[in-house]
Design a protein around this motif. Structure first.
Motif, PDB file in Angstrom:
ATOM      1  N   SER A 128       0.855  -1.190   0.000  1.00 23.73           N
ATOM      2  CA  SER A 128       0.000   0.000   0.000  1.00 23.73           C
ATOM      3  C   SER A 128       0.891   1.240   0.000  1.00 23.73           C
ATOM      4  CB  SER A 128      -0.921  -0.007   1.224  1.00 23.73           C
ATOM      5  OG  SER A 128      -0.164   0.140   2.405  1.00 23.73           O
ATOM      6  N   GLY A 129       0.317   2.353  -0.391  1.00 25.43           N
ATOM      7  CA  GLY A 129       1.086   3.591  -0.504  1.00 25.43           C
ATOM      8  C   GLY A 129       1.669   4.093   0.800  1.00 25.43           C
ATOM      9  N   ASN A 130       1.074   3.724   1.934  1.00 24.47           N
ATOM     10  CA  ASN A 130       1.560   4.244   3.212  1.00 24.47           C
ATOM     11  C   ASN A 130       2.355   3.217   4.026  1.00 24.47           C
ATOM     12  OD1 ASN A 130      -0.554   2.583   3.847  1.00 24.47           O
ATOM     13  ND2 ASN A 130      -1.521   3.984   5.291  1.00 24.47           N
ATOM     14  N   ALA A 131       2.725   2.104   3.411  1.00 23.46           N
ATOM     15  CA  ALA A 131       3.476   1.069   4.131  1.00 23.46           C
ATOM     16  C   ALA A 131       4.895   1.554   4.426  1.00 23.46           C
ATOM     17  CB  ALA A 131       3.526  -0.218   3.312  1.00 23.46           C
ATOM     18  N   PRO A 132       5.368   1.373   5.671  1.00 22.65           N
ATOM     19  CA  PRO A 132       6.746   1.763   5.989  1.00 22.65           C
ATOM     20  C   PRO A 132       7.739   0.993   5.112  1.00 22.65           C
ATOM     21  CG  PRO A 132       5.506   1.244   7.981  1.00 22.65           C
ATOM     22  CD  PRO A 132       4.668   0.823   6.816  1.00 22.65           C
ATOM     23  N   THR A 133       8.590   1.712   4.407  1.00 16.66           N
ATOM     24  CA  THR A 133       9.548   1.119   3.469  1.00 16.66           C
ATOM     25  C   THR A 133      10.957   1.570   3.831  1.00 16.66           C
ATOM     26  OG1 THR A 133       7.857   1.137   1.745  1.00 16.66           O
ATOM     27  CG2 THR A 133      10.136   0.888   1.017  1.00 16.66           C
ATOM     28  N   PHE A 134      11.873   0.613   3.849  1.00 12.33           N
ATOM     29  CA  PHE A 134      13.265   0.869   4.220  1.00 12.33           C
ATOM     30  C   PHE A 134      14.168   0.499   3.053  1.00 12.33           C
ATOM     31  CE2 PHE A 134      10.650   0.049   7.855  1.00 12.33           C
ATOM     32  CZ  PHE A 134      10.994   1.072   8.735  1.00 12.33           C
ATOM     33  N   THR A 135      15.193   1.308   2.809  1.00 14.26           N
ATOM     34  CA  THR A 135      16.004   1.131   1.606  1.00 14.26           C
ATOM     35  C   THR A 135      17.504   1.273   1.834  1.00 14.26           C
ATOM     36  OG1 THR A 135      15.770   3.480   1.069  1.00 14.26           O
ATOM     37  CG2 THR A 135      14.130   1.981   0.110  1.00 14.26           C
ATOM     38  N   SER A 136      17.970   1.231   3.071  1.00 16.17           N
ATOM     39  CA  SER A 136      19.382   1.523   3.347  1.00 16.17           C
ATOM     40  C   SER A 136      20.335   0.387   2.986  1.00 16.17           C
ATOM     41  CB  SER A 136      19.569   1.859   4.830  1.00 16.17           C
ATOM     42  OG  SER A 136      19.523   0.687   5.626  1.00 16.17           O
ATOM     43  N   GLY A 137      19.822  -0.856   2.944  1.00 12.59           N
ATOM     44  CA  GLY A 137      20.697  -2.012   2.736  1.00 12.59           C
ATOM     45  C   GLY A 137      21.186  -2.601   4.047  1.00 12.59           C
ATOM     46  N   ASP A 138      20.953  -1.872   5.134  1.00  9.84           N
ATOM     47  CA  ASP A 138      21.280  -2.345   6.486  1.00  9.84           C
ATOM     48  C   ASP A 138      20.203  -1.786   7.414  1.00  9.84           C
ATOM     49  OD1 ASP A 138      22.325  -3.259   8.857  1.00  9.84           O
ATOM     50  OD2 ASP A 138      24.181  -2.120   8.736  1.00  9.84           O
ATOM     51  N   ASP A 139      19.009  -2.350   7.290  1.00 11.32           N
ATOM     52  CA  ASP A 139      17.851  -1.854   8.034  1.00 11.32           C
ATOM     53  C   ASP A 139      17.684  -2.651   9.318  1.00 11.32           C
ATOM     54  OD1 ASP A 139      17.291  -0.151   5.844  1.00 11.32           O
ATOM     55  OD2 ASP A 139      16.260  -1.797   4.837  1.00 11.32           O
ATOM     56  N   LYS A 140      17.723  -1.954  10.454  1.00  8.66           N
ATOM     57  CA  LYS A 140      17.540  -2.579  11.759  1.00  8.66           C
ATOM     58  C   LYS A 140      16.165  -2.187  12.261  1.00  8.66           C
ATOM     59  CE  LYS A 140      22.458  -2.512  12.851  1.00  8.66           C
ATOM     60  NZ  LYS A 140      23.087  -1.701  11.837  1.00  8.66           N
ATOM     61  N   LEU A 141      15.281  -3.184  12.335  1.00  4.27           N
ATOM     62  CA  LEU A 141      13.902  -2.920  12.725  1.00  4.27           C
ATOM     63  C   LEU A 141      13.621  -3.573  14.072  1.00  4.27           C
ATOM     64  CD1 LEU A 141      12.240  -3.537   9.245  1.00  4.27           C
ATOM     65  CD2 LEU A 141      13.167  -1.434  10.189  1.00  4.27           C
ATOM     66  N   SER A 142      13.177  -2.757  15.015  1.00  2.00           N
ATOM     67  CA  SER A 142      12.886  -3.233  16.358  1.00  2.00           C
ATOM     68  C   SER A 142      11.465  -3.778  16.422  1.00  2.00           C
ATOM     69  CB  SER A 142      13.056  -2.082  17.358  1.00  2.00           C
ATOM     70  OG  SER A 142      12.809  -2.531  18.664  1.00  2.00           O
ATOM     71  N   LEU A 143      11.314  -4.945  17.037  1.00  2.15           N
ATOM     72  CA  LEU A 143      10.005  -5.564  17.220  1.00  2.15           C
ATOM     73  C   LEU A 143       9.420  -4.990  18.511  1.00  2.15           C
ATOM     74  CD1 LEU A 143      11.108  -9.184  16.264  1.00  2.15           C
ATOM     75  CD2 LEU A 143       9.952  -7.496  14.808  1.00  2.15           C
ATOM     76  N   THR A 144       8.548  -3.998  18.369  1.00  2.00           N
ATOM     77  CA  THR A 144       8.109  -3.188  19.497  1.00  2.00           C
ATOM     78  C   THR A 144       6.849  -3.689  20.188  1.00  2.00           C
ATOM     79  OG1 THR A 144       6.912  -1.753  17.979  1.00  2.00           O
ATOM     80  CG2 THR A 144       9.171  -1.097  18.584  1.00  2.00           C
ATOM     81  N   LYS A 145       6.166  -4.663  19.589  1.00  2.00           N
ATOM     82  CA  LYS A 145       4.953  -5.179  20.232  1.00  2.00           C
ATOM     83  C   LYS A 145       4.754  -6.643  19.874  1.00  2.00           C
ATOM     84  CE  LYS A 145       1.913  -3.657  16.557  1.00  2.00           C
ATOM     85  NZ  LYS A 145       0.710  -2.960  16.165  1.00  2.00           N
ATOM     86  N   ALA A 146       4.015  -7.333  20.726  1.00  2.00           N
ATOM     87  CA  ALA A 146       3.725  -8.749  20.498  1.00  2.00           C
ATOM     88  C   ALA A 146       2.733  -8.897  19.349  1.00  2.00           C
ATOM     89  CB  ALA A 146       3.160  -9.365  21.771  1.00  2.00           C
ATOM     90  N   GLY A 147       2.790 -10.044  18.699  1.00  2.00           N
ATOM     91  CA  GLY A 147       1.874 -10.337  17.597  1.00  2.00           C
ATOM     92  C   GLY A 147       2.636 -10.752  16.356  1.00  2.00           C
ATOM     93  N   LYS A 148       1.912 -10.896  15.266  1.00  2.00           N
ATOM     94  CA  LYS A 148       2.528 -11.277  13.993  1.00  2.00           C
ATOM     95  C   LYS A 148       3.045 -10.033  13.283  1.00  2.00           C
ATOM     96  CE  LYS A 148       0.939 -15.723  13.106  1.00  2.00           C
ATOM     97  NZ  LYS A 148       1.395 -16.743  12.237  1.00  2.00           N
ATOM     98  N   TRP A 149       4.253 -10.159  12.746  1.00  2.00           N
ATOM     99  CA  TRP A 149       4.884  -9.114  11.959  1.00  2.00           C
ATOM    100  C   TRP A 149       5.147  -9.682  10.569  1.00  2.00           C
ATOM    101  CZ3 TRP A 149       7.295  -4.315  13.683  1.00  2.00           C
ATOM    102  CH2 TRP A 149       7.004  -3.992  15.014  1.00  2.00           C
ATOM    103  N   PHE A 150       4.948  -8.852   9.550  1.00  2.00           N
ATOM    104  CA  PHE A 150       5.095  -9.289   8.164  1.00  2.00           C
ATOM    105  C   PHE A 150       5.991  -8.313   7.402  1.00  2.00           C
ATOM    106  CE2 PHE A 150       0.958 -10.630   9.742  1.00  2.00           C
ATOM    107  CZ  PHE A 150       0.969 -11.981   9.470  1.00  2.00           C
ATOM    108  N   PHE A 151       6.950  -8.874   6.672  1.00  4.26           N
ATOM    109  CA  PHE A 151       7.907  -8.082   5.891  1.00  4.26           C
ATOM    110  C   PHE A 151       7.993  -8.663   4.487  1.00  4.26           C
ATOM    111  CE2 PHE A 151       9.193  -8.456  10.312  1.00  4.26           C
ATOM    112  CZ  PHE A 151       9.346  -7.139  10.699  1.00  4.26           C
ATOM    113  N   ILE A 152       8.075  -7.791   3.502  1.00  3.96           N
ATOM    114  CA  ILE A 152       8.280  -8.240   2.125  1.00  3.96           C
ATOM    115  C   ILE A 152       9.288  -7.322   1.445  1.00  3.96           C
ATOM    116  CG2 ILE A 152       5.948  -9.190   1.935  1.00  3.96           C
ATOM    117  CD1 ILE A 152       5.206  -6.775   0.154  1.00  3.96           C
TER     118      ILE A 152
END
Length: 129
Positions: free
Chosen positions: A87-111
């Motif tokens: 979707s147009g508002n999905a958080p997108t990371f492009t650095s090549g070294d993206d460190k993403l913190s898992l801040t809450k319980a539940g299912k997380w999905f990345f593509i």
């Protein structure tokens, strides 16, 4: 003098014994997605995640080539994960070294949002406890 040394040793032994009974403090873990293969085509990310216990506060590090159109990381919902759509508002990371913190319980999905990459297997779902 000997009495002082014995008292000190007894106190030290008591501290060690009490410390051993305290629960271990959980510390956040850092995971490199895909291990040495990184975030790329041809990796089975379901198998990579299988058996890992992800917890709130853990970090996922996505390592990949960051040239124009190579790869990216997009945080999506379950429907977008299943359909490999962004979707147009999905958080997108492009650095090549993206460190993403898992801040809450539940299912997380990345593509990977680059055309055809998610369909080619660049997708990861994790359950965070």
């Amino acid at each position: 003098m000997a009495s002082s040394a014995i008292t000190l040793l007894a106190a030290l032994a008591a501290v060690v014994a009490v410390t051993a009974l305290l629960p271990a403090t959980a510390s956040a873990a850092s995971y490199t997605v895909g291990d040495s293969s990184g975030w790329d085509l041809g990796i089975d990310y379901g198998a990579w995640a299988d058996g890992k216990k992800f917890r709130v506060g853990d970090t996922l590090e996505f390592l990949y080539s960051s040239g124009e159109g190579d790869h990216n990381v997009v945080v999506v919902d379950e429907r977008s994960f299943a359909s490999c759509s962004v979707s147009g508002n999905a958080p997108t990371f492009t650095s090549g070294d993206d460190k993403l913190s898992l801040t809450k319980a539940g299912k997380w999905f990345f593509i990977c949002g680059v055309e055809g990459h998610c369909q080619g297997g660049m997708k990861l779902a994790v359950n965070v406890h």
